[in-house]
Design a protein around this motif. Structure first.
Motif, PDB file in Angstrom:
ATOM      1  N   PRO A   4       3.789  27.279  31.448  1.00 48.20           N
ATOM      2  CA  PRO A   4       3.255  27.778  32.713  1.00 48.20           C
ATOM      3  C   PRO A   4       2.996  26.622  33.679  1.00 48.20           C
ATOM      4  O   PRO A   4       2.522  25.567  33.270  1.00 48.20           O
ATOM      5  CB  PRO A   4       1.937  28.459  32.297  1.00 48.20           C
ATOM      6  N   LYS A   5       3.328  26.820  34.945  1.00 41.31           N
ATOM      7  CA  LYS A   5       3.080  25.778  35.939  1.00 41.31           C
ATOM      8  C   LYS A   5       1.599  25.771  36.299  1.00 41.31           C
ATOM      9  O   LYS A   5       0.959  26.808  36.331  1.00 41.31           O
ATOM     10  CB  LYS A   5       3.914  26.058  37.191  1.00 41.31           C
ATOM     11  N   LEU A  57      -0.874  43.565  44.895  1.00 43.90           N
ATOM     12  CA  LEU A  57       0.497  43.324  44.461  1.00 43.90           C
ATOM     13  C   LEU A  57       1.010  41.991  45.005  1.00 43.90           C
ATOM     14  O   LEU A  57       1.667  41.228  44.289  1.00 43.90           O
ATOM     15  CB  LEU A  57       1.401  44.467  44.934  1.00 43.90           C
ATOM     16  N   LEU A  58       0.692  41.710  46.270  1.00 41.05           N
ATOM     17  CA  LEU A  58       1.153  40.476  46.903  1.00 41.05           C
ATOM     18  C   LEU A  58       0.550  39.246  46.236  1.00 41.05           C
ATOM     19  O   LEU A  58       1.269  38.293  45.893  1.00 41.05           O
ATOM     20  CB  LEU A  58       0.805  40.493  48.391  1.00 41.05           C
ATOM     21  N   TRP A  64       2.337  34.813  40.105  1.00 37.27           N
ATOM     22  CA  TRP A  64       3.472  34.760  39.188  1.00 37.27           C
ATOM     23  C   TRP A  64       4.506  33.748  39.654  1.00 37.27           C
ATOM     24  O   TRP A  64       5.057  32.986  38.854  1.00 37.27           O
ATOM     25  CB  TRP A  64       4.098  36.142  39.071  1.00 37.27           C
ATOM     26  N   LYS A  65       4.740  33.714  40.965  1.00 41.03           N
ATOM     27  CA  LYS A  65       5.708  32.766  41.530  1.00 41.03           C
ATOM     28  C   LYS A  65       5.242  31.329  41.329  1.00 41.03           C
ATOM     29  O   LYS A  65       6.044  30.434  41.002  1.00 41.03           O
ATOM     30  CB  LYS A  65       5.896  33.057  43.019  1.00 41.03           C
ATOM     31  N   LEU A  66       3.950  31.085  41.524  1.00 40.70           N
ATOM     32  CA  LEU A  66       3.420  29.722  41.442  1.00 40.70           C
ATOM     33  C   LEU A  66       3.230  29.237  40.005  1.00 40.70           C
ATOM     34  O   LEU A  66       3.384  28.048  39.724  1.00 40.70           O
ATOM     35  CB  LEU A  66       2.081  29.635  42.187  1.00 40.70           C
ATOM     36  N   THR A  67       2.873  30.156  39.098  1.00 38.93           N
ATOM     37  CA  THR A  67       2.589  29.748  37.719  1.00 38.93           C
ATOM     38  C   THR A  67       3.730  30.058  36.750  1.00 38.93           C
ATOM     39  O   THR A  67       3.805  29.473  35.674  1.00 38.93           O
ATOM     40  CB  THR A  67       1.318  30.441  37.198  1.00 38.93           C
TER      41      THR A  67
END
Length: 203
Positions: A4-5, A57-58, A64-67
């Motif tokens: 994970p990021k 949701l956003l 999710w995009k960042l991690t």
């Protein structure tokens, strides 16, 4: 397996709590207002619920995009937000959204309870990397948090059914958050007794 990021913890906190804060502020300003859309009247609570769902949701998608990862609890929470928030807006009935915390905490308690019945700590499966601990410690913590989630589900039911919408919003925004914080603060002795140091986990 992809690691994970890591992101700024303040940004993570803002993404997780931002929708709740916006809902609270918006409701506080619009609680006495009524809006007519397509011939149907909606109060401030329903309007903010309609905003909360896509906002949740956003922010979850951004997390999710960042991690590169979402926990099962996060996914379950978002699904229930969409279902119960959507039902409240569709039927113009705030009761569905008020039931959401009950369903979330009851679901978590049921899943963890099922694991305990099987002699396993499902909590360990999702938190072991962040909180290394001996198996016995995980079982104790899982039993405690299962009862805690069940108590939160009961508390939410009592408050939304017997008290005003404003009281429920305050409970949802501050009461549940404070309860979670205090619960984990009181687990210090357990973590100290059963916690595993970083170098031990690598042996």
């Amino acid at each position: 397996m992809t690691e994970p990021k890591k992101i700024n913890p303040w940004l993570k906190l803002a993404l997780e709590l931002g929708p709740i804060a916006i809902f609270f502020i918006g409701f506080s300003r619009l609680k006495d207002a009524t809006f007519t859309l397509a011939g149907q009247e909606y109060d401030g609570f329903i309007l903010m619920t309609a905003l909360f769902v896509p906002l949740m949701l956003l922010t979850t998608a951004i997390l999710w995009k960042l991690t590169g990862k979402l926990s099962k609890m996060q996914v379950a929470t978002v699904v229930l937000v969409v279902i119960f928030g959507g039902l409240s807006v569709w039927f113009n009935d705030e009761r569905f959204f008020k039931m959401k915390p009950t369903m979330i905490y009851a679901l978590f308690a049921a899943i963890l309870g099922f694991g305990l019945w099987r002699g396993q700590s499902y909590l360990r499966l999702v938190m072991d990397e962040a909180l290394p601990m001996q198996p016995e410690g995980w079982m104790i913590l899982t039993r405690r948090i299962t009862l805690f989630f069940a108590a939160l589900a009961v508390a939410n039911e009592v408050i939304w059914r017997l008290m005003s919408t404003e009281a429920w919003v305050n409970f949802k925004t501050f009461g549940l958050t404070a309860a979670l914080f205090l619960f984990f603060m009181t687990q210090g002795k357990l973590l100290e007794k059963y916690g595993i140091e970083g170098d031990e986990t690598q042996r």
